[in-house]
Design a protein around this motif. Structure first.
Motif, PDB file in Angstrom:
ATOM      1  N   GLY A 151     -13.560 -27.029 -66.480  1.00  0.00           N
ATOM      2  CA  GLY A 151     -14.941 -26.735 -66.874  1.00  0.00           C
ATOM      3  C   GLY A 151     -15.245 -25.249 -66.870  1.00  0.00           C
ATOM      4  N   ASN A 191     -18.320 -23.231 -66.077  1.00  0.00           N
ATOM      5  CA  ASN A 191     -19.688 -23.179 -65.560  1.00  0.00           C
ATOM      6  C   ASN A 191     -20.387 -21.861 -65.857  1.00  0.00           C
ATOM      7  OD1 ASN A 191     -19.556 -25.768 -64.541  1.00  0.00           O
ATOM      8  ND2 ASN A 191     -18.758 -25.093 -62.569  1.00  0.00           N
ATOM      9  N   SER A 192     -19.656 -20.774 -66.024  1.00  0.00           N
ATOM     10  CA  SER A 192     -20.299 -19.476 -66.247  1.00  0.00           C
ATOM     11  C   SER A 192     -21.035 -19.436 -67.592  1.00  0.00           C
ATOM     12  CB  SER A 192     -19.283 -18.341 -66.154  1.00  0.00           C
ATOM     13  OG  SER A 192     -18.278 -18.493 -67.134  1.00  0.00           O
ATOM     14  N   LEU A 215     -24.191 -21.484 -67.309  1.00  0.00           N
ATOM     15  CA  LEU A 215     -25.185 -20.742 -66.527  1.00  0.00           C
ATOM     16  C   LEU A 215     -25.850 -19.660 -67.375  1.00  0.00           C
ATOM     17  CD1 LEU A 215     -26.581 -20.121 -63.833  1.00  0.00           C
ATOM     18  CD2 LEU A 215     -24.652 -18.618 -63.314  1.00  0.00           C
TER      19      LEU A 215
END
Length: 71
Positions: free
Chosen positions: A44, A46-47, A50
């Protein structure tokens, strides 16, 4: 009142530009994820999620403030 119309145009332009950036980032993330799934090495990201979330929230807060000030 004339100043508000000029500000509305700039606001609309910024919103459309932000939408294009978000669309491009989403597409690039989709292509990268699809490639990793096919290669069976998916991890994944996530950055990017975000960054897009913060961008959308910032634009939303700005737009809410703008709309309240124009009431």
């Amino acid at each position: 009142m004339h100043y508000q119309k000029e500000y509305s145009g700039v606001t609309g332009l910024v919103l459309v530009a932000a939408g294009v950036v978000i669309l491009l980032l989403s597409y690039l993330n989709y292509r990268k994820t699809r490639k990793r799934i096919i290669e069976n090495v998916f991890v994944g990201n996530n950055s990017l999620i975000l960054i897009v979330t913060v961008l959308i929230m910032s634009i939303s807060i700005f737009l809410i403030g703008y709309l309240f000030s124009s009431l």
